[in-house]
Motif scaffolding. Sequence first.
Motif, PDB file in Angstrom:
ATOM      1  N   ALA A  76      19.506 -25.152 -10.536  1.00 41.59           N
ATOM      2  CA  ALA A  76      19.635 -23.862 -11.216  1.00 41.59           C
ATOM      3  C   ALA A  76      21.090 -23.408 -11.283  1.00 41.59           C
ATOM      4  N   TYR A  77      21.868 -23.715 -10.246  1.00 34.72           N
ATOM      5  CA  TYR A  77      23.255 -23.274 -10.207  1.00 34.72           C
ATOM      6  C   TYR A  77      24.080 -23.860 -11.345  1.00 34.72           C
ATOM      7  N   THR A  78      23.696 -25.017 -11.822  1.00 32.50           N
ATOM      8  CA  THR A  78      24.468 -25.686 -12.874  1.00 32.50           C
ATOM      9  C   THR A  78      23.761 -25.682 -14.224  1.00 32.50           C
ATOM     10  N   HIS A  79      22.649 -24.959 -14.321  1.00 37.97           N
ATOM     11  CA  HIS A  79      21.907 -24.898 -15.583  1.00 37.97           C
ATOM     12  C   HIS A  79      21.553 -23.448 -15.903  1.00 37.97           C
ATOM     13  N   PRO A  80      22.391 -22.776 -16.687  1.00 38.08           N
ATOM     14  CA  PRO A  80      22.118 -21.385 -17.048  1.00 38.08           C
ATOM     15  C   PRO A  80      20.802 -21.244 -17.798  1.00 38.08           C
ATOM     16  N   CYS A  81      20.213 -20.088 -17.673  1.00 38.06           N
ATOM     17  CA  CYS A  81      18.936 -19.830 -18.350  1.00 38.06           C
ATOM     18  C   CYS A  81      19.124 -19.752 -19.865  1.00 38.06           C
ATOM     19  N   ASP A  82      18.183 -20.319 -20.577  1.00 35.17           N
ATOM     20  CA  ASP A  82      18.163 -20.252 -22.031  1.00 35.17           C
ATOM     21  C   ASP A  82      17.459 -18.957 -22.431  1.00 35.17           C
ATOM     22  N   LYS A  83      18.094 -18.173 -23.266  1.00 35.38           N
ATOM     23  CA  LYS A  83      17.513 -16.878 -23.651  1.00 35.38           C
ATOM     24  C   LYS A  83      16.147 -17.049 -24.309  1.00 35.38           C
ATOM     25  N   GLN A  84      15.927 -18.202 -24.935  1.00 28.83           N
ATOM     26  CA  GLN A  84      14.645 -18.452 -25.582  1.00 28.83           C
ATOM     27  C   GLN A  84      13.535 -18.719 -24.567  1.00 28.83           C
ATOM     28  N   LYS A  85      13.906 -18.952 -23.318  1.00 28.93           N
ATOM     29  CA  LYS A  85      12.919 -19.271 -22.288  1.00 28.93           C
ATOM     30  C   LYS A  85      12.874 -18.194 -21.202  1.00 28.93           C
ATOM     31  N   LEU A  86      13.231 -16.968 -21.622  1.00 29.69           N
ATOM     32  CA  LEU A  86      13.172 -15.824 -20.728  1.00 29.69           C
ATOM     33  C   LEU A  86      12.311 -14.724 -21.353  1.00 29.69           C
ATOM     34  N   SER A  87      11.550 -14.064 -20.510  1.00 30.88           N
ATOM     35  CA  SER A  87      10.788 -12.891 -20.933  1.00 30.88           C
ATOM     36  C   SER A  87      11.425 -11.684 -20.252  1.00 30.88           C
ATOM     37  N   ILE A  88      11.922 -10.737 -21.045  1.00 35.95           N
ATOM     38  CA  ILE A  88      12.664  -9.595 -20.509  1.00 35.95           C
ATOM     39  C   ILE A  88      11.973  -8.296 -20.920  1.00 35.95           C
ATOM     40  N   ARG A  89      11.752  -7.438 -19.950  1.00 37.02           N
ATOM     41  CA  ARG A  89      11.173  -6.143 -20.269  1.00 37.02           C
ATOM     42  C   ARG A  89      11.680  -5.086 -19.295  1.00 37.02           C
ATOM     43  N   VAL A  90      11.558  -3.824 -19.696  1.00 37.87           N
ATOM     44  CA  VAL A  90      11.990  -2.691 -18.877  1.00 37.87           C
ATOM     45  C   VAL A  90      10.822  -1.730 -18.753  1.00 37.87           C
ATOM     46  N   THR A  91      10.499  -1.336 -17.535  1.00 38.54           N
ATOM     47  CA  THR A  91       9.382  -0.425 -17.290  1.00 38.54           C
ATOM     48  C   THR A  91       9.804   0.683 -16.320  1.00 38.54           C
ATOM     49  N   PRO A  92       9.196   1.871 -16.432  1.00 38.43           N
ATOM     50  CA  PRO A  92       9.487   2.929 -15.448  1.00 38.43           C
ATOM     51  C   PRO A  92       8.990   2.517 -14.076  1.00 38.43           C
ATOM     52  N   ARG A  93       9.711   2.920 -13.045  1.00 37.29           N
ATOM     53  CA  ARG A  93       9.265   2.647 -11.687  1.00 37.29           C
ATOM     54  C   ARG A  93       8.331   3.776 -11.247  1.00 37.29           C
ATOM     55  N   PRO A  94       7.095   3.450 -10.912  1.00 39.45           N
ATOM     56  CA  PRO A  94       6.130   4.487 -10.536  1.00 39.45           C
ATOM     57  C   PRO A  94       6.613   5.328  -9.361  1.00 39.45           C
ATOM     58  N   GLY A  95       6.489   6.638  -9.506  1.00 43.72           N
ATOM     59  CA  GLY A  95       6.858   7.545  -8.424  1.00 43.72           C
ATOM     60  C   GLY A  95       8.339   7.769  -8.268  1.00 43.72           C
ATOM     61  N   ALA A  96       9.148   7.253  -9.178  1.00 46.48           N
ATOM     62  CA  ALA A  96      10.605   7.422  -9.079  1.00 46.48           C
ATOM     63  C   ALA A  96      11.143   7.838 -10.449  1.00 46.48           C
ATOM     64  N   THR A  97      11.237   9.135 -10.647  1.00 50.02           N
ATOM     65  CA  THR A  97      11.713   9.655 -11.925  1.00 50.02           C
ATOM     66  C   THR A  97      13.151   9.218 -12.177  1.00 50.02           C
ATOM     67  N   GLY A  98      13.398   8.710 -13.350  1.00 45.39           N
ATOM     68  CA  GLY A  98      14.743   8.301 -13.719  1.00 45.39           C
ATOM     69  C   GLY A  98      15.068   6.853 -13.381  1.00 45.39           C
ATOM     70  N   GLN A  99      14.182   6.164 -12.679  1.00 43.96           N
ATOM     71  CA  GLN A  99      14.440   4.756 -12.350  1.00 43.96           C
ATOM     72  C   GLN A  99      13.684   3.829 -13.304  1.00 43.96           C
ATOM     73  N   ARG A 100      14.337   2.749 -13.638  1.00 41.86           N
ATOM     74  CA  ARG A 100      13.732   1.735 -14.505  1.00 41.86           C
ATOM     75  C   ARG A 100      13.840   0.368 -13.827  1.00 41.86           C
ATOM     76  N   VAL A 101      12.807  -0.440 -14.029  1.00 39.81           N
ATOM     77  CA  VAL A 101      12.779  -1.788 -13.468  1.00 39.81           C
ATOM     78  C   VAL A 101      13.018  -2.789 -14.592  1.00 39.81           C
ATOM     79  N   ILE A 102      14.047  -3.580 -14.454  1.00 43.16           N
ATOM     80  CA  ILE A 102      14.355  -4.642 -15.419  1.00 43.16           C
ATOM     81  C   ILE A 102      13.753  -5.932 -14.890  1.00 43.16           C
TER      82      ILE A 102
END
Length: 250
Positions: A96-122
């Motif tokens: 993994a150290y020598t093979h960067p992630c391919d953007k086409q093989k990543l799933s990225i999302r952002v969601t609110p963190r339950p019980g923590a106003t103003g925080q988001r989980v990436i």
Amino acid sequence: MSVRRRPLILSTALVAGAVLSLAACGSDGASSPAAGGSVSSPPTGAPAAQPDSLTSGQPAAAPTSSTSASSRPSAPAGATSGANNKPGGGADDAYAYTHPCDKQKLSIRVTPRPGATGQRVIEVRNTGATACGLSHYPLVYLDTAKSSDRTASVKPLIPGGLGGAPAYPLSVGQTAYAVIDLNPEGASTSATRVDELNVLADPEHMANADTLNFPLGSATPVLKPKLGLYRSTVTDAVTSMTAADTPTTS
């Protein structure tokens, strides 16, 4: 009578001598091959001389099955069994150290963190077939969707003193979490109002054009935001975020 016997005695002596001579010849002729065989061949059941390399008890030649097994490529160091055990990948951090992630093989999302106003989980999940490496944290900035450039964008603080591994290893099917607190102090009047969170999962290997935009809602207050490093759990990502004290430079 004595005259007649003398030739018979002589004849008998001659015959006896001839028989002995023939026996001697026959004995020499038969013994030569036998003697030669006893010198050039070991006695029946005696082991042949062994080379020095076999003194340890190892076979001179490996069986066919062993030879085939030894010719197969070995699994990468650190690989685990199961779905992650793939040639050159899986849970192998060195790969993994020598093979960067391919953007086409990543799933990225952002969601609110339950019980923590103003925080988001990436959340960044590896959907590829091998392990890959991410930068230690995502590049995040906050802005409005109507902004024509990033001159007025707000960047979060990040933890200082980065070091150690050259990348964050992400195994097959694994998710990396980074938590951002948009308004740690809970300010309202002095906070900047934004409506968009922009994420570049791996700023060290991805172009700015790969940045993804996530809506935050209408006029979300942002003041001195903090961003943590990638971690394997949300809890650990929150702990990292609370230690953020260094301005983002990317």
